[in-house]
Design a protein around this motif. Structure first.
Motif, PDB file in Angstrom:
ATOM      1  N   GLY A 172       0.556  -1.408   0.163  1.00 48.21           N
ATOM      2  CA  GLY A 172       0.188  -0.034   0.048  1.00 48.21           C
ATOM      3  C   GLY A 172       1.135   1.122   0.172  1.00 48.21           C
ATOM      4  N   PRO A 173       0.366   2.938  -0.465  1.00 46.08           N
ATOM      5  CA  PRO A 173       0.909   3.899  -0.038  1.00 46.08           C
ATOM      6  C   PRO A 173       1.834   3.889   1.346  1.00 46.08           C
ATOM      7  CG  PRO A 173      -1.201   4.319   0.418  1.00 46.08           C
ATOM      8  CD  PRO A 173      -1.498   2.627   0.425  1.00 46.08           C
ATOM      9  N   GLY A 174       2.852   3.681   1.560  1.00 49.22           N
ATOM     10  CA  GLY A 174       3.765   3.528   2.385  1.00 49.22           C
ATOM     11  C   GLY A 174       3.654   2.726   3.216  1.00 49.22           C
ATOM     12  N   SER A 175       3.039   1.274   3.341  1.00 49.80           N
ATOM     13  CA  SER A 175       2.561   0.693   3.797  1.00 49.80           C
ATOM     14  C   SER A 175       2.499  -0.561   3.470  1.00 49.80           C
ATOM     15  CB  SER A 175       1.801   0.409   5.101  1.00 49.80           C
ATOM     16  OG  SER A 175      -0.070   0.909   4.162  1.00 49.80           O
ATOM     17  N   TYR A 176       1.867  -2.009   4.276  1.00 47.13           N
ATOM     18  CA  TYR A 176       1.079  -3.099   3.307  1.00 47.13           C
ATOM     19  C   TYR A 176       0.412  -3.605   3.841  1.00 47.13           C
ATOM     20  CZ  TYR A 176       4.317  -5.092   7.376  1.00 47.13           C
ATOM     21  OH  TYR A 176       4.941  -5.646   8.507  1.00 47.13           O
ATOM     22  N   ARG A 177      -0.272  -4.772   3.834  1.00 40.94           N
ATOM     23  CA  ARG A 177      -0.954  -5.283   4.648  1.00 40.94           C
ATOM     24  C   ARG A 177      -0.824  -6.983   4.191  1.00 40.94           C
ATOM     25  NH1 ARG A 177      -5.796  -6.814   1.116  1.00 40.94           N
ATOM     26  NH2 ARG A 177      -5.520  -5.782  -0.798  1.00 40.94           N
ATOM     27  N   CYS A 178      -1.137  -8.119   4.863  1.00 40.67           N
ATOM     28  CA  CYS A 178      -1.392  -9.544   4.967  1.00 40.67           C
ATOM     29  C   CYS A 178      -2.594 -10.215   4.433  1.00 40.67           C
ATOM     30  CB  CYS A 178      -0.360  -9.978   6.207  1.00 40.67           C
ATOM     31  SG  CYS A 178       1.322  -9.853   6.234  1.00 40.67           S
ATOM     32  N   GLN A 179      -2.843 -10.595   3.541  1.00 40.84           N
ATOM     33  CA  GLN A 179      -4.129 -11.148   3.692  1.00 40.84           C
ATOM     34  C   GLN A 179      -3.476 -12.148   3.495  1.00 40.84           C
ATOM     35  OE1 GLN A 179      -5.631 -10.747  -0.700  1.00 40.84           O
ATOM     36  NE2 GLN A 179      -6.574 -12.932  -0.642  1.00 40.84           N
ATOM     37  N   CYS A 180      -4.422 -13.120   4.513  1.00 39.81           N
ATOM     38  CA  CYS A 180      -4.269 -13.900   5.704  1.00 39.81           C
ATOM     39  C   CYS A 180      -5.520 -15.504   5.188  1.00 39.81           C
ATOM     40  CB  CYS A 180      -4.226 -14.072   7.060  1.00 39.81           C
ATOM     41  SG  CYS A 180      -3.183 -12.642   7.490  1.00 39.81           S
ATOM     42  N   HIS A 181      -5.007 -16.590   4.645  1.00 39.73           N
ATOM     43  CA  HIS A 181      -6.205 -17.722   4.853  1.00 39.73           C
ATOM     44  C   HIS A 181      -5.757 -18.875   6.235  1.00 39.73           C
ATOM     45  CE1 HIS A 181      -6.638 -16.343   0.291  1.00 39.73           C
ATOM     46  NE2 HIS A 181      -5.162 -16.146   0.952  1.00 39.73           N
TER      47      HIS A 181
ATOM     48  N   TRP B  95      -5.717 -17.922   8.808  1.00 36.96           N
ATOM     49  CA  TRP B  95      -5.003 -17.549  10.390  1.00 36.96           C
ATOM     50  C   TRP B  95      -5.158 -16.181   9.942  1.00 36.96           C
ATOM     51  CZ3 TRP B  95      -0.512 -19.646  12.842  1.00 36.96           C
ATOM     52  CH2 TRP B  95      -1.008 -21.538  12.308  1.00 36.96           C
ATOM     53  N   GLU B  96      -4.767 -15.495  11.268  1.00 35.42           N
ATOM     54  CA  GLU B  96      -5.658 -14.077  11.510  1.00 35.42           C
ATOM     55  C   GLU B  96      -4.320 -13.354  12.699  1.00 35.42           C
ATOM     56  OE1 GLU B  96      -8.897 -13.610  13.994  1.00 35.42           O
ATOM     57  OE2 GLU B  96      -8.194 -14.015  15.546  1.00 35.42           O
ATOM     58  N   GLY B  97      -4.479 -11.854  12.063  1.00 33.11           N
ATOM     59  CA  GLY B  97      -3.526 -10.972  12.872  1.00 33.11           C
ATOM     60  C   GLY B  97      -2.481  -9.968  11.750  1.00 33.11           C
ATOM     61  N   PRO B  98      -1.993  -9.278  12.318  1.00 35.38           N
ATOM     62  CA  PRO B  98      -0.671  -8.249  11.107  1.00 35.38           C
ATOM     63  C   PRO B  98       0.016  -8.946  10.327  1.00 35.38           C
ATOM     64  CG  PRO B  98      -1.328  -7.369  14.252  1.00 35.38           C
ATOM     65  CD  PRO B  98      -1.618  -8.685  13.416  1.00 35.38           C
ATOM     66  N   HIS B  99       0.035 -10.032  10.331  1.00 39.30           N
ATOM     67  CA  HIS B  99       1.174 -11.295  10.037  1.00 39.30           C
ATOM     68  C   HIS B  99       0.726 -12.459   9.930  1.00 39.30           C
ATOM     69  CE1 HIS B  99       3.614  -7.613  11.279  1.00 39.30           C
ATOM     70  NE2 HIS B  99       4.043  -7.445  10.272  1.00 39.30           N
ATOM     71  N   CYS B 100      -0.444 -13.318  10.140  1.00 34.18           N
ATOM     72  CA  CYS B 100      -1.467 -13.829   9.970  1.00 34.18           C
ATOM     73  C   CYS B 100      -0.150 -15.380  11.086  1.00 34.18           C
ATOM     74  CB  CYS B 100      -0.436 -14.359   8.295  1.00 34.18           C
ATOM     75  SG  CYS B 100      -1.389 -13.646   7.444  1.00 34.18           S
ATOM     76  N   GLU B 101      -0.520 -14.139  12.258  1.00 35.46           N
ATOM     77  CA  GLU B 101       0.668 -15.292  13.161  1.00 35.46           C
ATOM     78  C   GLU B 101      -0.766 -15.740  14.013  1.00 35.46           C
ATOM     79  OE1 GLU B 101      -0.311 -11.274  15.056  1.00 35.46           O
ATOM     80  OE2 GLU B 101       0.411 -11.941  13.053  1.00 35.46           O
ATOM     81  N   THR B 102      -1.183 -15.697  13.988  1.00 35.87           N
ATOM     82  CA  THR B 102      -3.170 -16.489  14.724  1.00 35.87           C
ATOM     83  C   THR B 102      -3.502 -17.444  14.101  1.00 35.87           C
ATOM     84  OG1 THR B 102      -2.633 -14.753  16.414  1.00 35.87           O
ATOM     85  CG2 THR B 102      -3.701 -16.584  16.396  1.00 35.87           C
ATOM     86  N   ARG B 103      -3.731 -18.836  14.425  1.00 40.23           N
ATOM     87  CA  ARG B 103      -4.912 -19.300  13.497  1.00 40.23           C
ATOM     88  C   ARG B 103      -6.263 -19.243  14.082  1.00 40.23           C
ATOM     89  NH1 ARG B 103      -4.184 -24.476  11.839  1.00 40.23           N
ATOM     90  NH2 ARG B 103      -1.868 -24.865  11.822  1.00 40.23           N
ATOM     91  N   VAL B 104      -6.731 -19.711  12.674  1.00 43.50           N
ATOM     92  CA  VAL B 104      -7.914 -19.162  13.479  1.00 43.50           C
ATOM     93  C   VAL B 104      -8.622 -20.748  13.582  1.00 43.50           C
ATOM     94  CG1 VAL B 104     -10.730 -18.711  12.475  1.00 43.50           C
ATOM     95  CG2 VAL B 104      -8.084 -17.612  11.321  1.00 43.50           C
ATOM     96  N   VAL B 105      -9.893 -20.926  14.757  1.00 43.32           N
ATOM     97  CA  VAL B 105     -10.449 -21.577  15.762  1.00 43.32           C
ATOM     98  C   VAL B 105     -11.308 -21.911  15.083  1.00 43.32           C
ATOM     99  CG1 VAL B 105     -10.666 -22.796  18.162  1.00 43.32           C
ATOM    100  CG2 VAL B 105      -8.775 -21.080  17.814  1.00 43.32           C
ATOM    101  N   ARG B 106     -11.861 -23.145  14.475  1.00 42.11           N
ATOM    102  CA  ARG B 106     -13.485 -23.389  14.013  1.00 42.11           C
ATOM    103  C   ARG B 106     -14.199 -23.346  15.519  1.00 42.11           C
ATOM    104  NH1 ARG B 106     -13.794 -25.149   9.283  1.00 42.11           N
ATOM    105  NH2 ARG B 106     -11.400 -26.331   8.091  1.00 42.11           N
ATOM    106  N   GLY B 107     -15.538 -22.759  14.898  1.00 41.17           N
ATOM    107  CA  GLY B 107     -15.832 -22.976  16.149  1.00 41.17           C
ATOM    108  C   GLY B 107     -16.261 -22.056  17.089  1.00 41.17           C
ATOM    109  N   ASP B 108     -15.783 -20.663  16.620  1.00 43.82           N
ATOM    110  CA  ASP B 108     -15.119 -19.302  17.303  1.00 43.82           C
ATOM    111  C   ASP B 108     -17.643 -18.710  17.754  1.00 43.82           C
ATOM    112  OD1 ASP B 108     -13.121 -18.740  16.895  1.00 43.82           O
ATOM    113  OD2 ASP B 108     -12.955 -17.717  16.274  1.00 43.82           O
TER     114      ASP B 108
END
Length: 664
Positions: free
Chosen positions: A609-618, A620-633
């Motif tokens: 992005g302009p002066g930044s970036y983003r992580c598109q996760c699959h 996973w979640e978090g700024p750097h896709c560091e947290t697994r999405v737990v089923r049944g939230d």
């Protein structure tokens, strides 16, 4: 007037008539006799009577005088009253000297009387037997002659030499000391004054000195060689250089804290660091330094200074003196003890070494400092004074990081520790990594350093985020083991890509990255593909090869001749350190792609992005896709926005260290 030389009669005339127009007896009477010393009459009695009248007699010999006679004429001591006028300039100097000292009791300002060995000469005419020749003599018999051998005498002029000591007045030229720097021309003004004609850009100083100031805070200790090897003249030159440098850089508000030590057989700290707070008292203490003589024990001096040179005494007990500590070694004599271990010990105490010496000291100074870039080599005595700006820059490059040192950089060294290199050469490579690390400010915000060693397999000695200070990195490098076995540079570069230059191991998004591969050229066949993969992800690959190897293979790994340094021997490696650091620094200052290498974990996709970036996760979640999405939230409230798997990050800010540690 011509005629014969009657010196005795002249003296009797002086005794009878006195000094025409002379003053009273309180005024000294001086008689100057200018003669060849070949009087036809006796001079001994009149000369004695003249001296009894307390008349000071100077006897000046002309051309080839008879010195025995002049010695009788001159007052005591003869070496001060007996002069030679064969050379007009020396005669004037000698007469001025001798008259000035005992009679007038003063010499001209800036002048001094010098004694020097000389030769007094006398030209005598002597008889010489040329041989015996047939001659005719009368006979008792009438009308007869007698033939016989008669001696034949001829007159010969002989030059007789008498070794002696002479005196003369020497008035020094104020420009003899070459006070004008940086190509300035000295113009004398009388006996004790001069002015400098300076080149363009240096006219702001009376001596054409560069405008200097230490806009940095350091504890600075000068270590002067005072051994017999540098001679008294060299030691005085070091003192003059030190005084002129400190006068140029130390101002009223200067943060500099200075000390001075000198060494030969032993070490003496003449001025403690921070002892003087004003320039005047500092200069006075430097003037008081005396030449020692003795052996050149540089190693012992470095060891002593490391232990006793910096004694921090803050005003408050909880205040720490964290200023960089710099030792400037000034020497011109090869050490008579080992300097390698002492220099290593000095650096282990977190002291920075700068070496100054003449050109034949180049190799030893490089050994002491561990880096030729930290040495100053001068070609002649005047050139030493021209190096003051260079010394100022080197001192402040330690205290005030600039250029490369102030740039954020993730740097990894990959060192060949295989049998092809060998243990001895591996230790040289290890030392090179150690001394190179000193060029960087190591912390979380500026430079992070990782070290990988490899044989057939690669091993991480420490990761980018393992150590946060220079001392910790240096200590870790010293413990690196030798591996042996075969070499695979490809596996080392692949290891750097997958296990070192990653977010999980401390690599920072938005920070330039570089790998320095140190090798003898063995095992490079499989390195081209991993090197290309590193470059594709924005990581510079710098290849340093020692010894003979195939250049085409090396170029494929380095990607460009700019990033390839080929060195003939391990001994020459240290001389290329400046070039290697400079090219790494150029990379550190270049624009960075925030998505290279990919900061997103767990197969996340980095989107700029302009002066930044983003992580598109699959999954996973978090700024750097560091947290697994737990089923049944549990279902979220409709009022709340749904949990997004796309997170934006400001690429110029380091992400949370706590996050990294939690993932580890």
């Amino acid at each position: 007037r011509g005629g014969s030389t009657e010196t005795g009669q002249a003296l009797k005339y002086i005794l009878h008539k006195g000094f025409p127009g002379g003053r009273n007896s309180s005024v000294p009477e001086v008689l100057i006799i200018i003669s060849d010393g070949k009087s036809q009459g006796s001079t001994a009695m009149p000369a004695m009577q003249v001296k009894e009248r307390h008349i000071t007699v100077f006897a000046v010999g002309i051309k080839f005088p008879r010195w025995e006679e002049l010695q009788v004429l001159a007052s005591e001591p003869p070496e001060q009253h007996l002069l030679f006028a064969g050379d007009a300039e020396d005669a004037a100097n000698g007469l001025y000297s001798t008259l000035g000292d005992p009679v007038c009791t003063a010499t001209a300002p800036g002048c001094k009387v010098e004694s020097h060995p000389c030769e007094r000469r006398t030209l005598e005419t002597v008889k010489e037997l040329a041989g015996n020749y047939v001659c005719w003599k009368g006979s008792k018999q009438p009308n007869a002659v007698q033939a016989s051998l008669c001696p034949f005498i001829r007159w010969k002029r002989v030059l007789i030499k008498h070794p002696s000591r002479c005196f003369r007045t020497v008035c020094s030229d104020p420009c003899d000391s070459q006070p004008c720097q940086n190509g300035g021309t000295c113009v004398p003004e009388g006996l004790d004054r001069y002015h400098c004609l300076c080149l363009q850009g240096y006219g702001g100083d009376a001596h054409c000195a560069a405008k200097l100031s230490l806009e940095c805070s350091v504890d600075l200790l000068f270590l002067l060689d005072s051994s017999a090897g540098v001679t008294l003249e060299g030691f005085l030159r070091f003192k003059a250089f030190l005084k002129r440098f400190l006068q140029a850089v130390v101002g009223q508000d200067s943060p500099l804290s200075v000390g001075v030590a000198q060494y030969s057989d032993s070490v003496a700290i003449a001025i403690e660091v921070g002892q003087h707070k004003d320039v005047f008292s500092l200069m006075k203490s430097i003037d008081a330094l005396n030449f020692s003589g003795g052996r050149t024990l540089t190693g012992r001096a470095l060891q002593y200074i490391s232990q006793h040179g910096f004694r921090s005494a803050p005003v408050f007990a909880d205040v720490q003196d964290d200023l960089p500590r710099v030792v400037v070694l000034i020497t011109d004599s090869k050490s008579q003890d080992s300097v390698a271990e002492a220099a290593k010990y000095t650096k282990d105490q977190n002291l920075f070494l700068i070496g100054i010496g003449s050109s034949f000291m180049r190799a030893e100074l490089a050994m002491v400092t561990g880096n030729p870039q930290q040495t100053i080599v001068y070609s002649d005595p005047q050139d030493l004074f021209n190096r003051m700006p260079e010394l100022q820059r080197k001192i402040c490059s330690v205290g005030s990081p600039e250029g490369c040192q102030a740039q954020s950089l993730d740097l990894a060294f990959a060192v060949d520790a295989s049998s092809g290199v060998g243990l001895e050469n591996f230790l040289r490579l290890r030392h090179f990594v150690r001394s190179s690390s000193l060029h960087f400010v190591i912390n979380r915000d500026v430079t992070q350093i990782a070290l990988v060693i490899y044989g057939s397999k690669a091993h991480t000695v420490f990761a980018l985020d393992t150590h946060t200070s220079s001392s910790a990195v240096l200590q870790a490098i010293e413990r690196v083991p030798f591996l042996g076995g075969s070499a695979s540079a490809g596996s080392a570069l692949l290891h750097v890509y997958s296990d070192v230059m990653t977010v999980q191991k401390g690599a920072r998004p938005g920070v330039n990255k570089a790998v320095v591969l140190l090798t003898n050229g063995g095992g490079m066949q499989d390195a081209a593909a991993p090197a290309q993969q590193l470059r594709h992800n924005g990581i510079l690959v710098f290849v340093v090869v020692i010894g003979d190897t195939e250049r085409d293979t090396l170029l494929r790994v380095a990607g460009s001749p700019t990033y390839l340094v080929h060195i003939s021997s391990y001994e020459d490696l240290q001389y290329y350190q400046g070039l290697i650091i400079e090219r790494i620094c150029e990379e550190a200052r270049s624009p960075v792609n925030l998505c290279k290498p990919n900061p997103c974990m767990n197969q996340g996709v980095c989107i700029l992005g302009p002066g930044s970036y983003r992580c598109q996760c699959h999954g996973w979640e978090g700024p750097h896709c560091e947290t697994r999405v737990v089923r049944g939230d549990s279902p979220r409230s409709p009022a709340l926005p749904p949990r997004s798997h796309v997170q934006w990050s400001q690429g110029l800010q380091p992400f949370s260290r706590a996050l990294q540690h939690s993932k580890r």
